[in-house]
Scaffold this motif. Structure first.
Motif, PDB file in Angstrom:
ATOM      1  N   LEU A   1      -4.984  -6.012  -8.679  1.00 59.71           N
ATOM      2  CA  LEU A   1      -5.915  -5.173  -9.439  1.00 59.71           C
ATOM      3  C   LEU A   1      -5.389  -3.751  -9.501  1.00 59.71           C
ATOM      4  O   LEU A   1      -5.026  -3.169  -8.476  1.00 59.71           O
ATOM      5  N   LEU A   2      -5.349  -3.202 -10.705  1.00 58.44           N
ATOM      6  CA  LEU A   2      -5.030  -1.785 -10.913  1.00 58.44           C
ATOM      7  C   LEU A   2      -6.274  -1.116 -11.464  1.00 58.44           C
ATOM      8  O   LEU A   2      -6.887  -1.621 -12.413  1.00 58.44           O
TER       9      LEU A   2
ATOM     10  N   TYR B   1       3.960  -2.728 -12.348  1.00 62.51           N
ATOM     11  CA  TYR B   1       5.250  -3.154 -11.827  1.00 62.51           C
ATOM     12  C   TYR B   1       5.263  -3.210 -10.299  1.00 62.51           C
ATOM     13  O   TYR B   1       5.918  -4.081  -9.706  1.00 62.51           O
ATOM     14  N   LYS B   2       4.535  -2.301  -9.644  1.00 60.92           N
ATOM     15  CA  LYS B   2       4.472  -2.357  -8.180  1.00 60.92           C
ATOM     16  C   LYS B   2       3.761  -3.628  -7.720  1.00 60.92           C
ATOM     17  O   LYS B   2       4.139  -4.230  -6.715  1.00 60.92           O
ATOM     18  N   MET B   3       2.719  -4.051  -8.453  1.00 56.74           N
ATOM     19  CA  MET B   3       2.058  -5.315  -8.106  1.00 56.74           C
ATOM     20  C   MET B   3       2.996  -6.497  -8.338  1.00 56.74           C
ATOM     21  O   MET B   3       3.040  -7.432  -7.541  1.00 56.74           O
ATOM     22  N   PHE B   4       3.752  -6.450  -9.423  1.00 61.08           N
ATOM     23  CA  PHE B   4       4.728  -7.494  -9.731  1.00 61.08           C
ATOM     24  C   PHE B   4       5.784  -7.587  -8.627  1.00 61.08           C
ATOM     25  O   PHE B   4       6.092  -8.676  -8.116  1.00 61.08           O
ATOM     26  N   GLU B   5       6.334  -6.445  -8.250  1.00 61.22           N
ATOM     27  CA  GLU B   5       7.384  -6.428  -7.229  1.00 61.22           C
ATOM     28  C   GLU B   5       6.861  -6.896  -5.880  1.00 61.22           C
ATOM     29  O   GLU B   5       7.554  -7.609  -5.135  1.00 61.22           O
TER      30      GLU B   5
ATOM     31  N   PHE C   1      -4.436  -4.075  -4.427  1.00 66.78           N
ATOM     32  CA  PHE C   1      -4.945  -3.200  -5.473  1.00 66.78           C
ATOM     33  C   PHE C   1      -4.204  -1.876  -5.454  1.00 66.78           C
ATOM     34  O   PHE C   1      -3.742  -1.405  -4.411  1.00 66.78           O
ATOM     35  N   VAL C   2      -4.110  -1.280  -6.637  1.00 68.73           N
ATOM     36  CA  VAL C   2      -3.371  -0.031  -6.838  1.00 68.73           C
ATOM     37  C   VAL C   2      -4.296   0.976  -7.503  1.00 68.73           C
ATOM     38  O   VAL C   2      -4.974   0.653  -8.488  1.00 68.73           O
TER      39      VAL C   2
ATOM     40  N   LEU D   1      -2.371  -1.192  -1.994  1.00 70.20           N
ATOM     41  CA  LEU D   1      -0.928  -1.412  -2.060  1.00 70.20           C
ATOM     42  C   LEU D   1      -0.216  -0.079  -2.211  1.00 70.20           C
ATOM     43  O   LEU D   1       0.762   0.204  -1.514  1.00 70.20           O
ATOM     44  N   CYS D   2      -0.707   0.759  -3.136  1.00 63.63           N
ATOM     45  CA  CYS D   2      -0.180   2.114  -3.285  1.00 63.63           C
ATOM     46  C   CYS D   2      -1.134   2.935  -4.139  1.00 63.63           C
ATOM     47  O   CYS D   2      -2.029   2.397  -4.798  1.00 63.63           O
TER      48      CYS D   2
END
Length: 300
Positions: A78-79, A266-270, A102-103, A115-116
């Motif tokens: 989730l973003l 992209y951070k969630m993808f990585e 989540f970001v 996450l960040c």
């Protein structure tokens, strides 16, 4: 590409994005959506889908309804831009319970479980505004103002203000700071309140608008012919172009909202597929946009 082929074979992930719906009062939220679309188009070849949930600005019920839809959906990340700070914890608790990363973007909120967090260093952006004012004048008053929005996070506004005040105080006592809250976009009300401020504070040399709604203030300065006022705001919107071009808006402090959502997805993808742990805090550059460069600013 063996990695890409393996990812396509193994990937069936869905990331959710929760953002305010753009409306006529501000086009700002169109910009993060551009970043979402860019990331979605690039990642779909890996079997990634991105579901966008939009809530009406300044409408807690709408936020709650979209959050409920997310909580009832099967998602892998989730973003969000957590603009209703009292409504966000329930959604985040649901993510924690389900081990969903989540970001945060466009926010000073931090959560140890996130996450960040992606956003602009707020205090430092206020310091930069102070430097810009100081380069224009060394005596006078800076009027801090913003058009109130129910989604505003007080911490964001406070940190920007604190940065400005601290920088100016460190430079001496020549520049004083006053504050004016504008509660509506209604042009006659803005005119009345700003006219009153100029009458009570004849030494106003600069105005610092703490959010992206700088155009209504610029319109007042233009219509009332307030010459010599240094006007600084946040974020480049299309409605700002003529005021930059004619010198009414001097500077806009920008934070690349399109890049924030792009990076966040992209951070969630990585993290989810590549098992890479991102840095906890990702600060966006403090970009200074003015008449000479706004036509070339990347997210315009």
């Amino acid at each position: 590409n063996i990695l890409a082929r393996n990812l396509v074979m193994s990937s069936r992930f869905c990331f959710a994005v929760l953002l305010p719906r753009p409306d006529s009062s501000t086009r700002y939220w169109e910009l993060p959506l551009k970043g979402v679309e860019k990331a979605r188009s690039e990642l779909e070849k890996y079997g990634i889908t991105v579901a966008v949930f939009l809530y009406e600005r300044n409408n807690k019920r709408s936020f709650q309804e979209q959050a409920a839809k997310i909580m009832s959906s099967r998602i892998d990340g989730l973003l969000l831009a957590p603009k209703f700070v009292n409504e966000v914890p329930l959604l985040l608790q649901d993510c924690n319970n389900k081990n969903i990363p989540f970001v945060f973007i466009d926010s000073s909120l931090s959560d140890r479980a996130s996450l960040c967090n992606i956003g602009q260093p707020l205090f430092e952006s206020g310091c930069v505004a102070g430097q810009l004012f100081r380069n224009r004048f060394d005596k006078g008053t800076v009027l801090i103002t913003y058009i109130q929005d129910e989604m505003d996070n007080e911490e964001v506004l406070t940190e920007k203000t604190r940065g400005l005040k601290q920088y100016l105080q460190e430079q001496g006592k020549g520049i004083t700071v006053e504050k004016l809250l504008l509660k509506t976009l209604h042009a006659p009300t803005i005119k009345r309140e700003l006219s009153k401020a100029f009458k009570q504070l004849p030494g106003i040399k600069g105005i610092f608008v703490l959010n992206s709604k700088v155009a209504p203030v610029a319109r007042f300065i233009e219509q009332e012919r307030k010459a010599g006022i240094c006007l600084i705001g946040y974020d480049l919107l299309e409605e700002d172009y003529p005021f930059l071009e004619n010198g009414i808006i001097d500077f806009l402090i920008c934070q690349q909202p399109e890049e924030q959502t792009y990076k966040g997805i992209y951070k969630m993808f990585e993290s989810t597929l590549l098992k890479l742990q991102p840095e906890k805090q990702i600060y966006m550059p403090i970009d200074i946009v003015m008449k000479g460069n706004y036509k070339f600013y990347s997210y315009k």
